[in-house]
Design a protein around this motif. Structure first.
Motif, short mmCIF file in Angstrom:
data_model
loop_
_atom_site.label_atom_id
_atom_site.label_comp_id
_atom_site.label_asym_id
_atom_site.label_seq_id
_atom_site.Cartn_x
_atom_site.Cartn_y
_atom_site.Cartn_z
N GLY A 202 23.64 -16.80 12.76
CA GLY A 202 24.38 -17.84 13.47
C GLY A 202 23.66 -18.41 14.65
N ASN A 203 22.40 -17.91 14.82
CA ASN A 203 21.62 -18.48 15.92
C ASN A 203 21.14 -19.86 15.50
OD1 ASN A 203 21.86 -16.23 17.62
ND2 ASN A 203 20.30 -15.16 16.43
N ILE A 204 21.21 -20.68 16.38
CA ILE A 204 20.93 -22.08 16.06
C ILE A 204 19.75 -22.54 16.91
CG2 ILE A 204 21.83 -24.44 16.13
CD1 ILE A 204 24.62 -23.24 15.78
N GLY A 205 18.85 -23.21 16.23
CA GLY A 205 17.77 -23.89 16.90
C GLY A 205 17.95 -25.39 16.69
N THR A 206 17.59 -26.13 17.65
CA THR A 206 17.84 -27.57 17.58
C THR A 206 16.58 -28.32 17.94
OG1 THR A 206 18.53 -27.68 19.89
CG2 THR A 206 20.26 -27.29 18.23
N THR A 207 16.59 -29.50 17.47
CA THR A 207 15.58 -30.47 17.87
C THR A 207 16.28 -31.83 17.94
OG1 THR A 207 13.42 -31.38 17.45
CG2 THR A 207 14.83 -31.08 15.53
N VAL A 208 15.64 -32.67 18.62
CA VAL A 208 16.24 -34.01 18.80
C VAL A 208 15.54 -34.99 17.89
CG1 VAL A 208 16.66 -35.89 20.39
CG2 VAL A 208 16.88 -33.53 21.15
N LEU A 209 16.35 -35.72 17.21
CA LEU A 209 15.81 -36.77 16.36
C LEU A 209 15.96 -38.09 17.12
CD1 LEU A 209 17.40 -35.77 12.92
CD2 LEU A 209 15.21 -35.09 13.87
N TYR B 258 19.18 -43.73 18.13
CA TYR B 258 20.12 -42.62 18.07
C TYR B 258 19.35 -41.35 18.34
CZ TYR B 258 23.31 -45.95 15.93
OH TYR B 258 24.11 -47.03 15.70
N SER B 259 19.96 -40.49 19.00
CA SER B 259 19.30 -39.21 19.33
C SER B 259 20.19 -38.07 18.85
CB SER B 259 19.05 -39.11 20.83
OG SER B 259 18.24 -40.15 21.29
N PRO B 260 20.39 -37.96 17.59
CA PRO B 260 21.20 -36.84 17.11
C PRO B 260 20.42 -35.52 17.26
CG PRO B 260 20.29 -38.04 15.27
CD PRO B 260 19.88 -38.80 16.47
N THR B 261 21.13 -34.52 17.32
CA THR B 261 20.53 -33.18 17.40
C THR B 261 20.55 -32.56 15.99
OG1 THR B 261 21.26 -32.92 19.66
CG2 THR B 261 20.71 -30.91 18.44
N THR C 287 19.80 -23.36 7.59
CA THR C 287 20.57 -24.53 7.14
C THR C 287 20.55 -25.56 8.29
OG1 THR C 287 22.63 -23.57 7.98
CG2 THR C 287 22.08 -23.21 5.64
N TYR C 288 20.63 -26.82 7.82
CA TYR C 288 20.48 -27.91 8.79
C TYR C 288 21.80 -28.72 8.89
CZ TYR C 288 15.58 -26.73 8.25
OH TYR C 288 14.41 -26.06 8.21
N LYS C 289 21.95 -29.15 10.09
CA LYS C 289 23.16 -29.95 10.33
C LYS C 289 22.88 -30.89 11.52
CE LYS C 289 28.09 -29.68 11.45
NZ LYS C 289 29.19 -28.78 11.80
N LEU C 290 23.36 -32.13 11.36
CA LEU C 290 23.21 -33.12 12.44
C LEU C 290 24.40 -33.02 13.41
CD1 LEU C 290 21.94 -36.32 10.58
CD2 LEU C 290 20.65 -34.81 12.09
N MET C 291 24.08 -33.13 14.58
CA MET C 291 25.09 -33.10 15.66
C MET C 291 24.88 -34.33 16.55
SD MET C 291 27.04 -30.50 15.20
CE MET C 291 27.79 -30.24 16.80
#
Length: 1304
Positions: free
Chosen positions: A559-566, A548-551, A511-515
């Motif tokens: 619950g492990n989360i992988g992120t990338t920068v937008l 903007y550089s949201p994650t 699942t994806y979520k912006l941070m």
């Protein structure tokens, strides 16, 4: 007189008294006369009555009678010369009246002079000048006016009042005690704010009194000058505080910052001012010169150390006087000076750790933070609290930040630049590099660089990596870049990003979520597909945030989360107006210096595009041509040197420009900023006088502190510090002028005034002053000019009255021409002199006093003329003093008049006839004693003229004899024997002498008319009465004293005898009496005569002097003078004196015939006896001294001596043994007769002289003694014999047995 004569005489007296006329009676003793009666006015009435109602003639005599003249018929007395109570308040005159029958009846009358208010008060102890300190308390006694009034009663009571005070505003400051004259201070004085001097006119008024029928109040005035002495009672005053100044920080020690100016407002004291710094908010930074007030740098200032006071140093400057003021302390005042410390770029940025509320910061050079491994890029390192500060201000505080160090590639610093201060974050730049498995600790260095100077600061940051579970979803790209137009529609798809997870279980379950969470307000992601879309496009503003550089998180099932920068880039559209960095740019530049200022603007549109490309230009304005701006860089520079003085002074050196920044987009957008340039003033202009030189002013003399004139000067410099002008007089003043500086609209004015303590005097040698006046600014630029001050004459000097002006005027002159002209002198250039007669004084009878008449007048033109109303009379007054004054009607100040005296000598002319002076009402003439040349009387006369005009001669013009039968003319057998010299009293006199012997039968009085005349024939007539008296009325008085003593006491003896007998006493002879006793005795022969011709004989005098009443009053006085007895006097003839009575009746006539017959018979008998006794006495005396006698005494009835011892009849020797015995025929009654001279001659024989004692008695023999007591033959013979006797023979004693010393 025999036994029959005495009763007859009593009978005659009785009959005469029955027909006597009564004498007048004067019924007055004291009269009151007012001193203000004019000449000719009624003074008083002589009050006298006559019981017989005879018509009376009135008159007055005496020293004080010259003031009055009397109507002889009515007795009215009028004023002849003016009275003056202040000279003499009680006069003494002799009033006489005459009824035509008796001699004058006189009485002393006293004239009380009543006071009139004819004197004004006279000020004493002038002048009344006082100096009073300006701080003298209310109630201080300044001076006491004193005045006296010579009048009497209320007219002598003096009261005081203040009539005028100059200047007028000082009227309430002074008051005077109306009784004591004390002038007191009623208000406060001020040398500075009020007048430095006052002039008080004091009026002295008497209580008023009658004068010429009216109630008159007399007044006089005096001027008092009050000088106010300046006292140190005012605090100093600053001339240029408060003020604002500025200096650059780091200025050198000793640099002058500002010069404080102050003065002592007590101009009369002008104390030296000392300066000090009372307090400051930055101690020891500045210092002030005690004497000059120059403020200099004491310690190098550092603006950054003074930020707690906003880099503004406040100095409390104290100005103190040198000496103690009136309160005993040093007067001072405090002013404020604010000094701004201008910034220099002398500090670089520094790192601080700040925390807490309120925030506290500590400078550090190392920091420590933490971050999880493989944290997303852009995340900041935790636990770092870093702040960068540059203490400089404005552009000097701009700095740039960058990273260095071993791990600098893994991190970045944010922000990259700042101004003043900014918080700094270290963010993850390379998440992969942040791997716990590779490095657990990473480090970087943050470099802070000053944007405009070589200041660098470095701090170390240690980052601890935190280990986490790394089996997380993985995106193919670490960063996904997308772009989207700003302000796009909602729902616009930005892009799609998906991740993979090594865990198979997580496949499709990601699942994806912006941070962070706040990014969801703008963007969002589909949780399952990873489609990223715009959620709120209107809020996308590239100018606000261009990317903007949201994650983007990919979360697996564990619950492990992988992120990338937008990296979402917001694409630009031209919607941003260029924005100036500041709305207002403020700059300061010194005039004559180059100026540059960078104007910066930013455009929120995309950089490097036309939308964000900015160009600059200067908007048109008053000063736009004086500046240029680089259109690309925005550097604003001056177009040529700037001159502050070319700017309108109203702008106070401020230039305002408008700079416009425009972008190149379509449409082009622009904005503007104001630029305020403060052109600093330099002292590049000296003062300049506004009016052309030379200056010339005129000033009135004698005006303290008066304005002379004003100089105007202007300094083109516009700041107060540089254009403030101070005026000073550098030369030519001689201490007479001062100058004050005062700001005016054109610049500054130098007001030249006369020194308040100096009085210019036109009459002195200096009438023109050439002043050198200097105008200087605070830095020392100067301009000089010459001022010519001309002293204008003010009519302030009283005119001068000519001295020693003496005129000669003949009396009785009526001159049509002026006698002379008073020529006063006035040194003032503008004057008009008039003359007034103040008063006149006359020298009358040797004393100076008010004039009886105003003989002279003074015309306004100074001419001295005679007053035709009156006649000038030398005899009234011989000298006139005209107290006149010369008045300058053009006088502007001070006294306008001076008094002086014109002395007029009255020259005498012969206009007065001699005037007789009656010193004696009558003279007693003893007929038997009058021979050729004998003086029978004396007349006195005075002439009121002088010199030869008063020379007086006398002549007897008529002689009448008055007896009981009437008045009969006589031949001029009397003549006047006069001299040309006056006596001590100034009187001429003449003796009335006889040219022949008088007839013994004359019984009555001679009326002698005498004329006194002078050289011009002026004459007057007087009558002298000579009362004839025979020897029968001669009375001898014996004194136990020497002749010289009796002669010395004659005035006292005469006064006592006159008082006792009420008769006039005439002394006939004074001679020594030979006695046997050792003491000397003197015989004084006198007549007691009354004015009506009657006289007292021996009996009457004895009766009077022996009366109890007279003895009690005068007996002791006579005894003290040596009086011992009254003696009878021998007379040759006992013929009854015929009284001037009218005998009525046959009995009286018969009695007279009987007396004459009886007297003749007695005289014949006694004369015969006397001759026989004389012959016997001669014979006896000659027998004793026959041996030595050469000559003998005169034989009675012959004019030659007989031979020695010869009988005067037979010329034969007389038998010395013969005793005729005539002494036996005398009866005891004869021996005790009142008119006999009885000698009891006791001759005691000594051993050498055996002559028997002989008693010789002679009846009623006349003793006509002269100065020598030896006249009669018998006496001569006895005296001759006495001379022949030895020294030890007994003396002879002669005594009258009927009188001894017990009679008194």
């Amino acid at each position: 007189m025999g036994k029959m004569g005495r009763p007859l005489l009593l009978l005659f007296a009785f009959l005469a008294s029955s027909y006597c006329n009564s004498i007048p009676v004067i019924n007055m003793a004291l009269e009151e006369v007012s001193e203000d009666l004019e000449v000719g006015e009624f003074a008083f009435q002589i009050k006298a009555t006559d019981p017989d109602d005879d018509p009376l003639t009135y008159g007055i005599t005496g020293t004080d009678s010259s003031h009055f003249e009397v109507d002889k018929a009515t007795g009215e007395v009028r004023i002849k010369s003016m009275l003056d109570r202040e000279v003499k308040d009680l006069l003494n005159i002799e009033v006489w009246v005459n009824d035509g029958v008796y001699s004058d009846v006189t009485k002393t009358v006293y004239i009380a002079i009543l006071d009139a208010n004819d004197n004004a008060p006279v000020f004493q102890n002038l002048p009344y000048n006082a100096e009073v300190s300006e701080n003298a308390p209310v109630g201080t006694m300044l001076f006491t006016a004193s005045a006296t009034d010579a009048d009497f009663g209320t007219a002598s009571i003096v009261t005081f009042r203040i009539e005028e005070v100059v200047p007028n505003d000082g009227a309430s400051l002074f008051s005077i005690d109306e009784n004591s004259g004390g002038v007191t201070l009623m208000g406060t004085l001020s040398f500075t704010d009020k007048s430095p001097f006052y002039q008080i006119r004091v009026i002295a008024s008497d209580g008023g009194g009658p004068l010429n029928g009216a109630h008159v109040i007399q007044s006089s005035s005096a001027i008092a000058f009050i000088t106010v002495k300046d006292m140190p009672d005012l605090d100093p005053q600053f001339l240029n505080l408060p003020y604002f100044a500025d200096i650059e920080e780091n200025s050198a020690v000793g640099t002058s910052v500002f010069t404080v100016r102050a003065r002592d407002p007590d101009t009369g004291v002008n104390d030296q001012i000392h300066f000090s710094i009372e307090s400051t908010n930055a101690p020891d930074l500045f210092q002030i010169s005690d004497m000059t007030g120059d403020i200099t740098i004491k310690t190098v200032p550092d603006r950054e150390e003074l930020l707690d006071i906003d880099a503004v140093v406040i100095l409390k400057i104290k100005a103190s006087e040198t000496n103690l003021n009136v309160d005993g302390i040093i007067a001072s005042t405090i002013g404020e000076l604010q000094i701004s410390i201008r910034d220099l770029n002398d500090n670089g940025p520094e790192f601080y750790e700040c925390d807490g509320e309120p925030e506290t910061c500590t400078q550090k050079n190392s920091f420590t933070g933490t971050v999880e491994e493989q944290s997303s890029a852009g995340l900041s390192v935790n636990e770092l609290n870093i702040k960068v500060k540059d203490p400089d201000e404005r552009q000097n505080s701009r700095f740039n930040l960058r990273l260095e160090g071993p791990d600098m590639e893994a991190f970045a610093v944010s922000p990259s630049s700042g101004v003043g201060e900014s918080f700094v974050q270290v963010i993850i730049k390379d998440p992969l590099a942040v791997d716990f498995e590779k490095k657990t600790v990473m480090s970087v260095q943050i470099i802070a660089e000053d944007a405009s100077a070589d200041f660098i600061s470095v701090t170390s940051v240690t980052i601890n990596i935190i280990d986490v579970n790394d089996n997380v979803p993985v995106f193919e790209e670490d960063v996904y870049e997308f772009s989207v137009d700003e302000h796009c529609d909602d729902g616009t798809v930005v892009g799609t990003v998906t991740a993979t997870d090594e865990d198979a279980l997580d496949a499709g379950k990601l699942t994806y979520k912006l941070m962070p969470e706040n990014i969801l307000e703008l963007f969002d992601v589909h949780p399952e597909t990873g489609v990223i879309f715009v959620k709120n496009g209107q809020r996308l503003d590239r100018e606000g945030t261009n990317s903007y550089s949201p994650t983007l998180q990919a979360k697996d099932s564990a619950g492990n989360i992988g992120t990338t920068v937008l990296l979402i880039t917001i694409l630009d559209i031209n919607d941003q107006t260029p924005e100036m960095n500041r709305d207002l740019y403020e700059a300061f530049v010194q005039e004559n210096q180059l100026f540059d200022l960078r104007i910066q603007a930013r455009d929120g549109d995309d950089p490097n595009t036309v939308n964000s490309q900015i160009q600059y230009r200067i908007d048109d304005g008053p000063f736009s041509d004086n500046f240029t701006i680089d259109k690309d860089t925005g550097w604003l520079k001056n177009n040529g040197l700037l001159d502050r003085e070319s700017i309108d002074p109203e702008l106070d050196g401020m230039i305002h420009l408008v700079v416009i920044a425009s972008d190149m987009g379509t449409p082009s957008l622009s904005s503007s900023a104001s630029v305020a340039i403060n052109i600093g003033d330099e002292n590049d202009n000296p003062p300049q006088y506004l009016d052309p030189a030379p200056y010339e002013f005129k000033v009135k003399e004698s005006e303290y502190g008066i304005l002379v004139g004003s100089l105007r000067a202007h300094d083109a410099d516009q700041s107060d510090f540089y254009n403030r002008i101070f005026f000073s007089i550098t030369d030519g003043s001689l201490g007479s002028f001062i100058i004050f500086s005062e700001a005016i609209s054109e610049g500054y004015s130098g007001k030249i005034t006369v020194d308040p303590s100096v009085e210019l005097d036109y009459e002195s040698d200096r009438k023109i002053y050439n002043l050198m006046v200097q105008a200087s600014d605070l830095v020392g630029e100067k301009a000089e000019t010459t001022v010519r001050v001309i002293v204008v004459d003010v009519n302030d000097t009283p005119p001068e009255f000519p001295s020693n002006m003496i005129l000669d005027v003949k009396e009785n002159s009526t001159l049509s021409m002026p006698l002379d002209t008073i020529e006063g002198n006035d040194v003032d250039t503008e004057h008009f002199l008039e003359y007034e007669l103040v008063s006149t004084e006359c020298q009358c009878s040797g004393s100076k006093g008010p004039c009886p008449e105003e003989w002279f007048k003074v015309e306004p033109n100074g001419q001295v003329v005679t007053n035709p109303v009156y006649d000038i009379d030398y005899e009234k007054c011989d000298k006139v003093f005209l107290n006149a004054k010369v008045v300058d009607v053009l006088t502007e100040k001070r006294s306008n008049s001076t008094e002086g005296v014109v002395t007029i000598n009255i020259v005498d002319i012969n206009d007065n006839a001699p005037e007789f002076v009656v010193l004696q009402d009558f003279y007693v003439v003893v007929i038997e004693k009058v021979e050729v040349g004998t003086s029978v009387g004396r007349v006195y006369a005075t002439d009121r003229d002088t010199g030869d005009n008063k020379l007086t001669k006398f002549e007897v013009t008529k002689v009448d004899f008055v007896d009981s039968e009437g008045t009969n003319p006589e031949s001029l057998f009397l003549y006047a024997d006069y001299a040309d010299q006056v006596d001590a009293e100034g009187r001429y006199s003449a003796y009335i002498r006889s040219q022949k012997a008088m007839d013994n039968n004359k019984r009555g009085k001679f009326i002698v008319q005498v004329k006194a005349y002078n050289l011009d024939g002026l004459n007057s007539i007087s009558v002298v009465e000579l009362l004839t008296v025979d020897s029968s009325y001669r009375v001898s008085l014996r004194f136990s004293a020497s002749v010289s003593e009796v002669n010395e006491n004659l005035p006292q003896i005469r006064g006592i005898l006159v008082s006792a007998t009420k008769a006039t006493v005439e002394f006939f002879n004074v001679f020594s009496e030979i006695v046997t006793r050792s003491e000397e005795t003197t015989i004084l022969e006198a007549y007691f005569v009354f004015p009506n011709g009657t006289a007292l004989n021996y009996d009457a005098v004895t009766s009077i002097l022996n009366s109890e009443e007279v003895y009690k009053e005068y007996g002791y006085q006579l005894t003290q003078l040596g009086f011992t007895a009254i003696l009878t006097t021998v007379i040759e003839s006992t013929e009854v004196k015929t009284e001037v009575f009218i005998m009525i009746g046959l009995m009286a006539a018969l009695a007279i015939i009987l007396v004459v017959t009886t007297t003749s018979l007695v005289c014949i008998r006694r004369n015969y006896k006397r001759k026989l006794k004389a012959a016997k006495a001669m014979n006896s005396a000659a027998t004793v001294v026959i041996e030595n006698q050469k000559t003998g005494p005169v034989v009675p009835g012959t004019n030659k001596y007989t031979k020695e011892g010869a009988n005067p009849v037979l010329n034969m020797n007389i038998d010395t043994a013969t005793d005729l015995g005539f002494d036996e025929d005398g009866s005891s009654a004869d021996r005790e007769s009142l008119n006999s001279l009885d000698y009891n001659i006791d001759m005691t024989m000594t051993e050498k002289d055996t002559m028997p004692m002989m008693v010789i008695q002679e009846e009623e023999e006349e003793d006509e003694r002269s100065e020598s007591p030896y006249i009669e033959p018998l006496g001569a013979a006895l005296a001759q014999r006495e001379k022949r006797r030895g020294a030890d023979s007994t003396g002879l004693t002669f005594a009258n047995p009927s009188i001894d010393t017990t009679d008194l």
